[in-house]
Design a protein around this motif. Structure first.
Motif, mmCIF file in Angstrom:
data_model
loop_
_atom_site.group_PDB
_atom_site.id
_atom_site.type_symbol
_atom_site.label_atom_id
_atom_site.label_comp_id
_atom_site.label_asym_id
_atom_site.label_seq_id
_atom_site.Cartn_x
_atom_site.Cartn_y
_atom_site.Cartn_z
ATOM 1 N N THR A 1 0.829 -1.199 0.000
ATOM 2 C CA THR A 1 0.000 0.000 0.000
ATOM 3 C C THR A 1 0.866 1.252 0.000
ATOM 4 O O THR A 1 2.078 1.193 0.216
ATOM 5 N N ASP A 2 0.208 2.413 -0.213
ATOM 6 C CA ASP A 2 0.932 3.678 -0.266
ATOM 7 C C ASP A 2 1.678 3.979 1.024
ATOM 8 O O ASP A 2 2.733 4.624 1.012
ATOM 9 N N ASP A 3 1.153 3.508 2.170
ATOM 10 C CA ASP A 3 1.816 3.787 3.439
ATOM 11 C C ASP A 3 2.799 2.686 3.837
ATOM 12 O O ASP A 3 3.278 2.653 4.972
ATOM 13 N N GLY A 4 3.107 1.777 2.902
ATOM 14 C CA GLY A 4 4.143 0.782 3.144
ATOM 15 C C GLY A 4 3.673 -0.502 3.780
ATOM 16 O O GLY A 4 4.493 -1.338 4.162
ATOM 17 N N GLU A 5 2.361 -0.737 3.868
ATOM 18 C CA GLU A 5 1.854 -1.986 4.439
ATOM 19 C C GLU A 5 1.906 -3.092 3.386
ATOM 20 O O GLU A 5 1.467 -2.918 2.252
ATOM 21 N N ILE A 6 2.470 -4.237 3.750
ATOM 22 C CA ILE A 6 2.578 -5.367 2.829
ATOM 23 C C ILE A 6 1.276 -6.158 2.862
ATOM 24 O O ILE A 6 0.966 -6.823 3.858
ATOM 25 N N THR A 7 0.501 -6.089 1.796
ATOM 26 C CA THR A 7 -0.768 -6.817 1.710
ATOM 27 C C THR A 7 -0.682 -8.002 0.755
ATOM 28 O O THR A 7 -1.490 -8.913 0.834
ATOM 29 N N ASN B 274 -2.376 -19.435 -9.637
ATOM 30 C CA ASN B 274 -1.040 -19.794 -9.184
ATOM 31 C C ASN B 274 -0.066 -18.717 -9.656
ATOM 32 O O ASN B 274 -0.459 -17.768 -10.353
ATOM 33 N N GLU B 275 1.184 -18.870 -9.268
ATOM 34 C CA GLU B 275 2.185 -17.853 -9.601
ATOM 35 C C GLU B 275 2.441 -17.785 -11.102
ATOM 36 O O GLU B 275 2.722 -16.712 -11.642
ATOM 37 N N ASP B 276 2.378 -18.918 -11.784
ATOM 38 C CA ASP B 276 2.599 -18.903 -13.239
ATOM 39 C C ASP B 276 1.528 -18.080 -13.953
ATOM 40 O O ASP B 276 1.825 -17.346 -14.917
ATOM 41 N N ILE C 209 12.489 -4.674 -18.644
ATOM 42 C CA ILE C 209 11.637 -4.911 -17.478
ATOM 43 C C ILE C 209 11.912 -6.302 -16.918
ATOM 44 O O ILE C 209 11.999 -7.278 -17.670
ATOM 45 N N ARG C 210 12.060 -6.410 -15.622
ATOM 46 C CA ARG C 210 12.209 -7.700 -14.942
ATOM 47 C C ARG C 210 11.129 -7.810 -13.864
ATOM 48 O O ARG C 210 10.910 -6.873 -13.093
ATOM 49 N N PHE C 211 10.435 -8.937 -13.821
ATOM 50 C CA PHE C 211 9.347 -9.145 -12.859
ATOM 51 C C PHE C 211 9.604 -10.434 -12.096
ATOM 52 O O PHE C 211 9.790 -11.490 -12.700
ATOM 53 N N ILE C 212 9.649 -10.337 -10.760
ATOM 54 C CA ILE C 212 9.799 -11.524 -9.931
ATOM 55 C C ILE C 212 8.802 -11.447 -8.786
ATOM 56 O O ILE C 212 8.331 -10.367 -8.427
ATOM 57 N N LEU C 213 8.476 -12.611 -8.244
ATOM 58 C CA LEU C 213 7.586 -12.714 -7.086
ATOM 59 C C LEU C 213 8.429 -13.055 -5.869
ATOM 60 O O LEU C 213 9.193 -14.029 -5.891
ATOM 61 N N VAL C 214 8.286 -12.257 -4.819
ATOM 62 C CA VAL C 214 9.114 -12.413 -3.628
ATOM 63 C C VAL C 214 8.213 -12.709 -2.429
ATOM 64 O O VAL C 214 7.312 -11.915 -2.115
ATOM 65 N N PRO C 215 8.413 -13.849 -1.749
ATOM 66 C CA PRO C 215 7.639 -14.124 -0.526
ATOM 67 C C PRO C 215 8.122 -13.259 0.631
ATOM 68 O O PRO C 215 9.311 -13.229 0.938
ATOM 69 N N GLY D 132 4.768 -14.317 4.759
ATOM 70 C CA GLY D 132 3.678 -15.225 4.438
ATOM 71 C C GLY D 132 2.810 -14.799 3.274
ATOM 72 O O GLY D 132 1.798 -15.427 2.985
ATOM 73 N N THR D 133 3.182 -13.742 2.588
ATOM 74 C CA THR D 133 2.444 -13.308 1.406
ATOM 75 C C THR D 133 3.434 -13.068 0.271
ATOM 76 O O THR D 133 4.626 -13.336 0.423
ATOM 77 N N THR D 134 2.948 -12.598 -0.873
ATOM 78 C CA THR D 134 3.796 -12.461 -2.056
ATOM 79 C C THR D 134 3.760 -11.034 -2.569
ATOM 80 O O THR D 134 2.686 -10.469 -2.779
ATOM 81 N N VAL D 135 4.938 -10.469 -2.775
ATOM 82 C CA VAL D 135 5.079 -9.127 -3.330
ATOM 83 C C VAL D 135 5.648 -9.235 -4.735
ATOM 84 O O VAL D 135 6.614 -9.973 -4.966
ATOM 85 N N GLY D 136 5.048 -8.531 -5.700
ATOM 86 C CA GLY D 136 5.563 -8.492 -7.063
ATOM 87 C C GLY D 136 6.550 -7.340 -7.212
ATOM 88 O O GLY D 136 6.226 -6.201 -6.915
ATOM 89 N N VAL D 137 7.766 -7.657 -7.656
ATOM 90 C CA VAL D 137 8.820 -6.649 -7.824
ATOM 91 C C VAL D 137 9.043 -6.432 -9.323
ATOM 92 O O VAL D 137 9.409 -7.368 -10.042
ATOM 93 N N VAL D 138 8.788 -5.210 -9.779
ATOM 94 C CA VAL D 138 8.960 -4.853 -11.186
ATOM 95 C C VAL D 138 10.163 -3.918 -11.275
ATOM 96 O O VAL D 138 10.123 -2.785 -10.814
#
Length: 544
Positions: free
Chosen positions: A422-428, A437-439, A461-467, A470-476
């Motif tokens: 989120t904008d205030d830095g909360e990992i959702t 699934n991730e694919d 552009i490089r896109f990876i999924l980072v745990p 306990g949740t997943t953040v997409g890093v672009v």
């Protein structure tokens, strides 16, 4: 008198020795350290690009293969219907440019093979147990239309290929070691999986072929200087030889390699994991070569890439400046130290820039560090990739919002977008986007980039999924594009800028975010320092 002269001479020599030591030792140390640092950075840059490119290719192939698996489970894949199967699979080649061929096979040996040719495509449907001409061969145009049909005899037995058994047994995606393809007679690797067909409850294997010459050729092109080299080793002491000059592509035993430099480099390579994190220097024919090694697939360290760069290419005329530094430094310690610092800074500058840095070895820590730093001109947060949290439904406006940020980064100095924060830095996390699934998540991201920004720009552009937690953040991760990037929205195209970007050439100075493409034209701008936009362009109103 003579004693005083001798004493004076001795004192002068002593002072000169002290000054020389005070200057030469730290300068020599800084110069040596700079040489190693610059060498490591050059090699890391090239090797990491190659590994990232190979991994991106693997993930893309696996995602598409998973899609074919779903088609098969839904009853859309049938070997008996050759033309229908070809029409279903031909668009896959447009999506995966490195894909050479697709095979669909069953346990009784019957198979369907579709692969690229110089003029288009060719399909071959084989009934293994039939006498005489048992193969239906169709030539397809590059536009996916049938051109000619013929009958032929084929002894192709999928059960003997290295990709069939593992995929049939596990049902998971399996990558083979490099081997020689049956039809192309060239070396490649194959990804395969299997699914259960509804009719008859029969298990069917689907395989994707990739010729090694194609991705490996891209690795060779990554060589950072005219005299540097990129070579491919295998763990069983073999060197990859690309297909050229009549030489069939494949791996050559090191005992038959005549290049003494390559043999010397190989003797310093053990194929062990601890060598992946360091750079070694090798002296050959009066030249110092810096060499670095990386496994192409960290999960299966069998094939390695080696980057070899002569020191003269890395440092250029900085070596001559070090000689001047040593000569002038005897008379000026401060000047020598300042010049040494300049040499170090001059060599390192291309690799600095925290805004585009992301440590792939410690992705979770990098995500936390980026969040702790907050949003800025090079870091942006978005809560979801597609889900509108108010309507609880996927929304196009949500996708366009972060795609605009990606385009803005490409048009300026690059940056990092975190999806699931989120904008205030909360990992959702991205779980609220409800991907199966991730694919599927990666495939959706890839399709959005191709549709709204352009598949040809995905190289930036490089896109990876980072745990994380306990949740997943997409890093672009976005690099600066070498060309203007427009965000496509239906029939409209917009030029997207970083919100903090300021530009001149308009009526005064203003902050911009989206500009209609047809309202402006590009004009070269040599006064690069007047704008923070990295390409040498400025925006000028179009004239009627």
């Amino acid at each position: 008198m003579h004693k005083r002269k001798r004493r004076f001479t001795r004192d002068v020599l002593l002072v000169l020795a002290v000054l020389t030591t005070a200057v030469v030792v730290p300068v020599a140390y800084l110069a040596t350290q700079a040489r190693r640092d610059i060498s490591e950075q050059f090699i890391d840059n090239v090797a990491n690009q190659a590994v990232s490119g190979f991994r991106a290719m693997s993930l893309s192939m696996e995602a598409t293969l998973g899609l074919i698996h779903d088609w098969g489970g839904g009853g859309r894949i049938s070997i008996e219907k050759g033309d229908e199967l070809a029409h279903l699979l031909l668009p896959v080649f447009d999506r995966e440019r490195l894909l050479h061929g697709v095979t669909v096979a069953v346990r009784d040996g019957n198979s369907f093979y579709l692969y690229r040719t110089e003029t288009g495509f060719r399909s071959r449907r084989v009934a293994l147990g039939v006498e005489g001409d048992n193969a239906d061969v169709v030539e397809w145009s590059s536009g996916h239309e049938p051109v000619t049909r013929s009958k032929a005899r084929s002894d192709f037995d999928p059960l003997n290929r290295p990709w069939f058994g593992p995929a049939l047994a596990s049902g998971k995606i399996h990558w083979t070691e490099p081997y020689t393809f049956f039809t192309a007679r060239k070396v490649g690797i194959t990804a395969s999986t299997s699914f259960v067909r509804k009719e008859g409850n029969e298990r069917v294997v689907v395989a994707f072929d990739v010729l090694l010459d194609e991705p490996f050729a891209e690795f060779y092109n990554l060589a950072p200087s005219e005299n540097s080299r990129v070579i491919i080793f295998r763990h069983d002491n073999q060197l990859y030889i690309p297909g050229s000059g009549g030489l069939q592509s494949g791996f050559l035993p090191m005992g038959k390699v005549e290049d003494n430099l390559v043999r010397k480099v190989h003797s310093n390579w053990t194929g062990e994991d601890n060598l992946a994190d360091r750079v070694v220097s090798i002296f050959h024919d009066g030249i110092v070569w810096w060499c670095g090694f990386r496994p192409l697939d960290p999960g299966n360290p069998n094939t390695w890439i080696c980057v070899m760069i002569p020191e003269s290419d890395i440092l250029g005329h900085a070596g001559r400046r070090r000689i001047n530094l040593l000569m002038l430094g005897i008379g000026s310690i401060l000047g020598a130290v300042a010049l040494a610092f300049w040499i170090v800074r001059r060599g390192r500058r291309p690799f600095e820039g925290a805004a585009s840095y992301f440590d792939t070895e410690h992705p979770e820590a990098s995500v936390r560090s980026l969040i702790a730093g907050g949003e800025n001109r090079a870091v942006e947060f978005k809560s979801t990739m597609r889900m509108n949290l108010h309507s609880k439904k996927p929304g196009k406006e949500i996708e366009l919002a972060w795609l605009k940020g990606v385009a803005g980064f490409l048009n300026t100095d690059g940056g990092i977008l975190l999806l699931g924060v989120t904008d205030d830095g909360e990992i959702t996390g991205l779980e609220r986007d409800v991907f199966e699934n991730e694919d599927k998540c990666r495939l959706h991201f890839k399709n959005l980039i191709g549709k709204h920004i352009g598949a040809d720009l995905s190289k930036y552009i490089r896109f990876i999924l980072v745990p994380v937690d306990g949740t997943t953040v997409g890093v672009v991760r976005c690099a600066r594009s070498g060309e203007p990037v427009f965000l496509k929205d239906g029939n409209k195209e917009h030029f997207a800028l970083n919100p903090d970007f300021r530009t001149t050439g308009l009526s005064g100075t203003c902050g911009l975010s989206m500009i209609q493409k047809d309202a402006w034209k590009w004009e070269e701008n040599e006064e690069h320092s007047r704008t923070s936009l990295r390409p040498r362009w400025r925006l000028m109103p179009s004239r009627a």
